[in-house]
Design a protein around this motif. Structure first.
Motif, PDB file in Angstrom:
ATOM      1  N   ALA A  43      44.495  75.253  64.541  1.00 33.36           N
ATOM      2  CA  ALA A  43      43.446  76.030  65.226  1.00 33.36           C
ATOM      3  C   ALA A  43      42.098  75.947  64.505  1.00 33.36           C
ATOM      4  CB  ALA A  43      43.878  77.490  65.360  1.00 33.36           C
ATOM      5  N   ALA A  44      42.110  75.540  63.235  1.00 32.35           N
ATOM      6  CA  ALA A  44      40.900  75.672  62.406  1.00 32.35           C
ATOM      7  C   ALA A  44      39.680  74.968  63.019  1.00 32.35           C
ATOM      8  CB  ALA A  44      41.177  75.171  60.988  1.00 32.35           C
ATOM      9  N   GLN A  45      39.833  73.701  63.384  1.00 27.22           N
ATOM     10  CA  GLN A  45      38.659  72.982  63.884  1.00 27.22           C
ATOM     11  C   GLN A  45      38.200  73.509  65.241  1.00 27.22           C
ATOM     12  OE1 GLN A  45      36.629  71.451  61.983  1.00 27.22           O
ATOM     13  NE2 GLN A  45      38.187  71.803  60.407  1.00 27.22           N
ATOM     14  N   LEU A  46      39.166  73.960  66.047  1.00 21.98           N
ATOM     15  CA  LEU A  46      38.813  74.527  67.366  1.00 21.98           C
ATOM     16  C   LEU A  46      37.977  75.800  67.177  1.00 21.98           C
ATOM     17  CD1 LEU A  46      42.366  74.177  69.029  1.00 21.98           C
ATOM     18  CD2 LEU A  46      40.361  72.750  69.477  1.00 21.98           C
ATOM     19  N   ILE A  47      38.335  76.574  66.159  1.00 22.51           N
ATOM     20  CA  ILE A  47      37.604  77.831  65.900  1.00 22.51           C
ATOM     21  C   ILE A  47      36.226  77.532  65.294  1.00 22.51           C
ATOM     22  CG2 ILE A  47      37.638  79.953  64.499  1.00 22.51           C
ATOM     23  CD1 ILE A  47      40.648  80.112  65.134  1.00 22.51           C
ATOM     24  N   GLU A  48      36.171  76.578  64.378  1.00 24.05           N
ATOM     25  CA  GLU A  48      34.883  76.202  63.768  1.00 24.05           C
ATOM     26  C   GLU A  48      33.886  75.751  64.852  1.00 24.05           C
ATOM     27  OE1 GLU A  48      33.679  76.545  60.778  1.00 24.05           O
ATOM     28  OE2 GLU A  48      31.868  75.311  60.999  1.00 24.05           O
ATOM     29  N   ALA A  49      34.411  75.056  65.878  1.00 23.33           N
ATOM     30  CA  ALA A  49      33.530  74.559  66.940  1.00 23.33           C
ATOM     31  C   ALA A  49      32.889  75.725  67.713  1.00 23.33           C
ATOM     32  CB  ALA A  49      34.314  73.649  67.887  1.00 23.33           C
ATOM     33  N   GLU A  50      33.631  76.821  67.877  1.00 26.86           N
ATOM     34  CA  GLU A  50      33.111  77.979  68.630  1.00 26.86           C
ATOM     35  C   GLU A  50      32.421  78.999  67.725  1.00 26.86           C
ATOM     36  OE1 GLU A  50      32.900  78.487  71.799  1.00 26.86           O
ATOM     37  OE2 GLU A  50      34.182  76.869  72.565  1.00 26.86           O
ATOM     38  N   PHE A  51      32.894  79.083  66.467  1.00 30.20           N
ATOM     39  CA  PHE A  51      32.349  80.079  65.526  1.00 30.20           C
ATOM     40  C   PHE A  51      31.928  79.341  64.247  1.00 30.20           C
ATOM     41  CE2 PHE A  51      35.496  82.114  68.244  1.00 30.20           C
ATOM     42  CZ  PHE A  51      34.857  83.270  68.679  1.00 30.20           C
TER      43      PHE A  51
END
Ligand SMILES: CC(C)(COP(=O)(O)OP(=O)(O)OC[C@H]1O[C@@H](n2cnc3c(N)ncnc32)[C@H](O)[C@@H]1O)[C@@H](O)C(=O)NCCC(=O)NCCS
Ligand SMILES: Nc1ncnc2c1ncn2[C@@H]1O[C@H](COP(=O)(O)OP(=O)(O)OP(=O)(O)O)[C@@H](O)[C@H]1O
Length: 203
Positions: A43-51
């Motif tokens: 999930a880390a990169q998906l979250i970095e992209a949004e936050f």
């Protein structure tokens, strides 16, 4: 196989109760633990992209994510759209594994059981609950917790009174740990007796 859904508001004792079920031999799927794993992995990169700015060394910094969510509470919807499908997938894998092992009873720890309509995925609902003052004292004693964050999370959760009403069993966690442990044993014994009586079609 009987699926217990364990839920309860922040600080009411879900994690502690789930441990007691596990100690009593019930296989447990812990959603919060799954989220921790996902935040250090897929999930880390998906979250970095949004936050942007929330991932450090490949791991989501929950304090920073919490801070960003306080500034834009609508961000919860975006975050949940990333995290919840992955959590569901892990839960489905756990259920499949336990079914293959022939487990009689399993426990799914689902913090947002009522909020996400997860009632339909479980046979029995267990709610942990305690006095609101005990809840508040426990939560505010946690490092990094603030009154604002506590209120923000609570406002996104179904009220405790409603949870208790919709539960099959309530565990009061406001007393000694031994009382909580005894209540967990009592629930398991009761479920086993009901399974033996043929109360559940899918047992
Ligand atoms: C908001 C975040 C960053 C706060 O992290 P932190 O480590 O400070 O707290 P923790 O994760 O232990 O949660 C504290 C309490 O908040 C509850 N909670 C967590 N996420 C949510 C949410 N989206 N809505 C309502 N309550 C929530 C938890 O169940 C728990 O009761 C974190 O909880 C998060 O990333 N949440 C999104 C993922 C999620 O929905 N998890 C819960 C269901 S799987
Ligand atoms: N009788 C009891 N039963 C359960 N927990 C107790 C009891 N007495 C004290 N506690 C303490 O209360 C706290 C409950 O926290 P716990 O992490 O289990 O709650 P939680 O509902 O999982 O929290 P969150 O929703 O934030 O994940 C723990 O520190 C635990 O040791």
């Amino acid at each position: 196989m009987i699926r217990i859904g364990l839920t309860g508001s922040i600080g009411m004792g879900k994690t502690t109760a789930a441990k007691l079920f596990a100690e009593a031999g019930i296989p447990v799927n812990d959603s919060d633990a799954v989220v921790h794993e996902l935040y250090a992995g897929e999930a880390a990169q998906l979250i970095e992209a949004e936050f942007p700015g929330t991932v450090r060394n490949g791991v989501v910094d929950r304090q920073e994510l919490g801070r960003q969510l306080s500034r834009r509470p609508d961000g919860f919807k975006t975050l949940e759209a990333i995290v919840h499908p992955l959590v569901r997938q892990r839960e489905a894998e756990f259920i499949e594994r336990e079914q293959a092992r022939g487990s009689e009873i399993i426990l799914l720890d689902i913090p947002l059981l009522f909020e996400t309509g997860a009632e339909t995925r479980v046979d029995i609902i267990v709610v942990v609950s305690c006095d609101p003052q005990v809840q508040r004292d426990r939560v505010l004693a946690r490092p990094g917790m603030t009154e604002e964050k506590f209120n923000m999370i609570r406002s996104r959760q179904t009220p405790d009174a409603e949870k208790r009403e919709r539960a099959d069993y309530v565990i009061d966690t406001g007393h000694a740990m031994e009382i909580t442990r005894a209540r967990v044993s009592e629930i398991i014994s009761d479920l086993k007796a009901r399974i033996a009586k043929g109360d559940f079609q899918n047992a």
